[in-house]
Design a protein around this motif. Structure first.
Motif, PDB file in Angstrom:
ATOM      1  N   ARG A 301       0.799  -1.115   0.078  1.00 26.71           N
ATOM      2  CA  ARG A 301       0.192  -0.081   0.135  1.00 26.71           C
ATOM      3  C   ARG A 301       0.641   1.510   0.045  1.00 26.71           C
ATOM      4  N   VAL A 302       0.005   2.433  -0.715  1.00 26.93           N
ATOM      5  CA  VAL A 302       0.773   3.935  -0.732  1.00 26.93           C
ATOM      6  C   VAL A 302       0.269   4.195   0.622  1.00 26.93           C
ATOM      7  N   ASP A 303      -0.356   5.466   0.109  1.00 27.74           N
ATOM      8  CA  ASP A 303      -1.197   6.160   1.377  1.00 27.74           C
ATOM      9  C   ASP A 303      -2.971   5.760   0.766  1.00 27.74           C
ATOM     10  N   GLU A 304      -3.369   4.846  -0.145  1.00 24.33           N
ATOM     11  CA  GLU A 304      -4.575   4.438   0.145  1.00 24.33           C
ATOM     12  C   GLU A 304      -5.067   4.251   1.007  1.00 24.33           C
ATOM     13  N   LEU A 305      -4.165   3.536   1.877  1.00 18.14           N
ATOM     14  CA  LEU A 305      -4.760   1.988   2.648  1.00 18.14           C
ATOM     15  C   LEU A 305      -4.716   2.896   4.152  1.00 18.14           C
ATOM     16  N   SER A 306      -5.430   3.251   4.781  1.00 15.88           N
ATOM     17  CA  SER A 306      -4.885   4.350   6.271  1.00 15.88           C
ATOM     18  C   SER A 306      -4.804   3.174   7.135  1.00 15.88           C
ATOM     19  N   PRO A 307      -3.409   3.160   7.759  1.00 21.12           N
ATOM     20  CA  PRO A 307      -3.401   2.225   8.938  1.00 21.12           C
ATOM     21  C   PRO A 307      -4.294   1.593   9.804  1.00 21.12           C
ATOM     22  N   GLU A 308      -5.620   2.652   9.932  1.00 17.45           N
ATOM     23  CA  GLU A 308      -6.364   3.206  10.894  1.00 17.45           C
ATOM     24  C   GLU A 308      -6.724   1.364  10.720  1.00 17.45           C
ATOM     25  N   VAL A 309      -7.169   1.230   9.401  1.00 18.17           N
ATOM     26  CA  VAL A 309      -7.503  -0.030   8.962  1.00 18.17           C
ATOM     27  C   VAL A 309      -6.984  -1.724   9.735  1.00 18.17           C
ATOM     28  N   ASP A 310      -5.444  -1.069   9.327  1.00 12.69           N
ATOM     29  CA  ASP A 310      -4.830  -2.117  10.333  1.00 12.69           C
ATOM     30  C   ASP A 310      -6.041  -3.153  12.029  1.00 12.69           C
ATOM     31  N   LYS A 311      -6.306  -2.232  12.014  1.00 16.58           N
ATOM     32  CA  LYS A 311      -6.310  -2.234  13.884  1.00 16.58           C
ATOM     33  C   LYS A 311      -7.889  -2.502  13.367  1.00 16.58           C
ATOM     34  N   ASP A 312      -8.799  -2.483  12.656  1.00 15.73           N
ATOM     35  CA  ASP A 312     -10.448  -2.973  12.505  1.00 15.73           C
ATOM     36  C   ASP A 312     -10.468  -4.722  12.294  1.00 15.73           C
ATOM     37  N   ARG A 313     -11.314  -5.003  12.715  1.00 16.12           N
ATOM     38  CA  ARG A 313     -11.639  -6.611  11.928  1.00 16.12           C
ATOM     39  C   ARG A 313     -11.995  -6.736  10.788  1.00 16.12           C
ATOM     40  N   ARG A 314     -12.264  -5.455  10.169  1.00 13.98           N
ATOM     41  CA  ARG A 314     -12.583  -6.041   8.964  1.00 13.98           C
ATOM     42  C   ARG A 314     -11.202  -5.673   7.739  1.00 13.98           C
ATOM     43  N   GLY A 315     -10.394  -5.383   8.552  1.00 16.43           N
ATOM     44  CA  GLY A 315      -8.943  -5.159   7.906  1.00 16.43           C
ATOM     45  C   GLY A 315      -8.471  -5.958   7.439  1.00 16.43           C
ATOM     46  N   ILE A 316      -8.328  -7.338   6.246  1.00 14.37           N
ATOM     47  CA  ILE A 316      -8.050  -8.683   6.074  1.00 14.37           C
ATOM     48  C   ILE A 316      -6.621  -8.377   5.295  1.00 14.37           C
ATOM     49  N   TYR A 317      -6.332  -7.909   4.595  1.00 11.41           N
ATOM     50  CA  TYR A 317      -4.484  -7.776   3.959  1.00 11.41           C
ATOM     51  C   TYR A 317      -4.004  -8.731   4.106  1.00 11.41           C
TER      52      TYR A 317
END
Ligand code: ASP
Length: 637
Positions: A301-317
């Motif tokens: 990722r570059v800056d299209e996906l914020s690290p905030e999503v990492d902590k969320d259960r929905r972020g599965i990348y």
């Protein structure tokens, strides 16, 4: 020996993909069985990689095999000018399977043709990345169960992202719906959309949804689905009935997954990388509508996906990236099992066109291996005689790009003529007998010693005075219906439609003392699909289609497929308020339910006849006229 190459996702059937997923579920067994013991995998990477290369290498080692690797091909003989063909030949005598990533579209296919062992594509230019798709589908299945009926939003750079191209075909094959949410100017290529329409009966409809504003504000989404046989893509008026139909459809959508991608800067021309880009972050996470929507990304990722999503259960990348090892272990086992000489290719058998002459047509994609390193590839094309407007198209076997053919020839009698629908059967016959020639230009045909075929006598059915009157009449009607010149955009279909669009604009200028904006749409060209013609000011911001009243102009309407393609390009690039169709001539025989709003003249004609609009701008020394003539079939000539 026969083996299986994995170059495109089309190299695997749905059943085989399911088998690979079953194997991926039991990697402990594959590990215990040491299924790769005594085997060597070579990884050749002409482009950077973290996940694909390392997970392939880890997979091979976990299977008990070993790895030889060239992670930066600049440090190999490539720097001395070695071709991909030679590299493939040489390395295939050092290893039992090759995993290759290359920056040219089709390079891995070309290498497979020179290698003596199975080849796996780890990403070729903007073309495909099939093993990433296996990881994506496996992840989706683990999270959401059956793929059928899921709705996946693909977002970002849909034009250059190879992971996207492999993924949409696979989603279509498994019966999932796709919503495309492209960054401005990075829409899904037309050839991909048309393949979805042709092979999987997908239709597309623009989606105007406030939900998606949490991710992107500038562009609209498109909904691709095989389920509802709606013809929304063919509507030409954004009236309230259509609006409410769209609104109902969108409010019923359940977004199961959001597949985000980075801007593929390395594949863009300098100066074209600017502009806003969709992002996923806090806004997205807060939306009730996305409460069960998993977020995927092939990474990096570059800056299209914020690290905030990492902590969320929905972020599965990160899970998606971790599945790279079991999925690739399973794929290697699948490939090794098919090295026993009994392997059958999964792909449908296609009749390929190869030029009977020393040189033949050239692929229109400048990044295709057949253009960048022709010595490594044997040019082959699939002949598609059902293109828009009954056009003849060639599909490049290396990069999948499609382009339009104007001239064909008969290799035995050394004659050539312009392609026309009435020649469809003759063409099939020549193709079967390997007597078909195809040329990019008359010059090329004549340089190869071909002479023109003759056609029947021409009859003029409209002269310059009538054409002028026709254009005036069209302009008057348009002026009556569209008084808001700021909203109006006259868009011609290249090339004759563009000239007529300019003539209509000039008429309007005369009446209203102001020139409307004029642009053109190019179908199956090699440059931009939509561009401005007037005002011709290089400094101007890109043309805006959103909320405009578009008059789409063409010289002749026949099957309606050309207009259909133009409409799909328009709706992919922005959502106008309405699109009306103006044609100089309507020949009837429509295959697509489209009705022009403005017609210069109705000329019912038979399929064997050709109607040609001859304009001064194209013919140079001739007067404007419309002629009709029949093709004298090559057998009668
Ligand atoms: N890693 C993926 C690829 O090689 C995605 C990307 O680079 O954006 O295509």
């Amino acid at each position: 020996m026969i083996w299986r190459n994995i170059i495109s996702i089309a190299d695997l059937t749905n059943d085989e993909i399911e088998q690979i997923f079953e194997l991926a579920d039991s990697t402990h067994q594959l590990r215990a069985d040491k299924v790769a013991a005594g085997r060597i995998m070579a990884t050749l990477f002409y482009e950077p990689s973290t996940r694909t290369r390392l997970s392939f290498e880890s997979a091979m080692q976990r299977l008990g095999g070993s790895v030889v690797s060239c992670s930066d091909m600049k440090s190999s003989s490539t720097a001395k000018g070695e071709t991909v063909a030679d590299t493939a030949k040489v390395v295939s005598s050092y290893a039992d399977v090759l995993v290759v990533r290359h920056h040219w579209d089709g390079a891995v296919q070309a290498m497979a043709e020179h290698a003596d062992v199975p080849m796996i594509n780890a990403g070729d230019g903007s073309h495909e990345h099939p093993t990433q798709t296996l990881c994506d589908l496996y992840t989706l299945k683990k999270e959401k169960g059956d793929l059928k009926g899921l709705t996946v939003v693909i977002c970002g750079d849909l034009k250059n992202g190879r992971t996207i191209h492999s993924l949409v075909y696979a989603l279509a094959r498994f019966g999932a719906n796709v919503v495309t949410l492209a960054a401005n100017g990075m829409e899904l290529p037309q050839y991909v959309i048309e393949r979805l329409q042709r092979e999987y009966q997908y239709s597309l409809a623009p989606v105007a949804s406030d939900d998606l504003r949490a991710v992107v504000t500038e562009t609209d989404a498109l909904y691709l689905t095989p389920k509802q046989p709606h013809q929304l893509a063919l509507f030409t008026q954004m009236d309230s009935a259509v609006q409410s139909q769209l609104a109902t459809m969108v409010s019923g959508l359940r977004y199961d997954a959001f597949y985000m991608t980075r801007k593929q800067k390395e594949r863009m021309k300098e100066g074209t990388t600017g502009g806003s880009y969709p992002t996923i972050g806090a806004d997205f996470l807060r939306k009730q509508r996305f409460k069960d929507t998993v977020v995927m990304h092939p990474l990096p990722r570059v800056d299209e996906l914020s690290p905030e999503v990492d902590k969320d259960r929905r972020g599965i990348y990160f899970k998606q990236a971790a599945y790279g090892v079991p999925v690739r272990m399973a794929l290697l086992k699948f490939v090794f099992d098919r090295m026993d000489g009994k392997a059958k290719p999964a792909k449908k058998t296609v009749q390929w066109f190869q030029s009977p002459d020393p040189f033949g047509p050239q692929c229109s994609n400048a990044n295709c291996i057949t253009v960048t390193e022709p010595g490594s590839a044997t040019k082959k094309f699939e002949v598609l005689s059902n293109g828009p407007g009954a056009a003849l198209l060639l599909r490049c076997s290396y990069c999948d790009h499609r382009f339009k053919v104007q001239l064909i020839g008969h290799a035995k009698s050394k004659r050539y003529c312009a392609y026309d629908i009435s020649l469809a059967d003759t063409l099939k016959d020549w193709l079967k007998k390997h007597e078909l020639a195809i040329f990019n230009s008359i010059k090329e045909a004549e340089e190869l010693g071909y002479e023109p075929y003759k056609s029947g006598p021409q009859r003029t059915i409209m002269d310059d005075v009538e054409i002028l009157a026709g254009v005036r009449e069209l302009s008057q009607q348009i002026a009556r219906d569209c008084s808001d010149l700021d909203r109006l955009l006259i868009l011609g279909i290249r090339s004759k439609g563009s000239y007529l669009a300019q003539r209509i604009a000039a008429e309007l200028e005369e009446r209203q003392k102001r020139k409307p904006e004029v642009g053109e749409v190019e179908i199956y060209g090699s440059g931009e699909e939509i561009r401005r013609i007037a005002p011709a000011d290089a400094e101007m911001a890109p043309m805006v289609l959103k909320d405009r009243t578009i008059i789409l102009v063409d010289d002749v309407i026949y099957t309606g497929r050309t207009v259909n393609s133009a409409l799909s390009i328009i709706f992919r690039s922005g959502r106008p308020q309405s699109v009306r169709l103006a044609v100089l001539i309507d020949r009837g025989h429509r295959e697509v339910p489209l009705k022009p709003n403005y017609v210069g003249k109705h000329i019912p004609s038979s399929e064997r006849e050709r109607v040609r609009v001859k304009l001064r701008e194209v013919e140079h020394d001739e007067e404007d006229k419309v002629v009709i003539y029949s093709i004298i079939g090559p057998t009668e000539a």
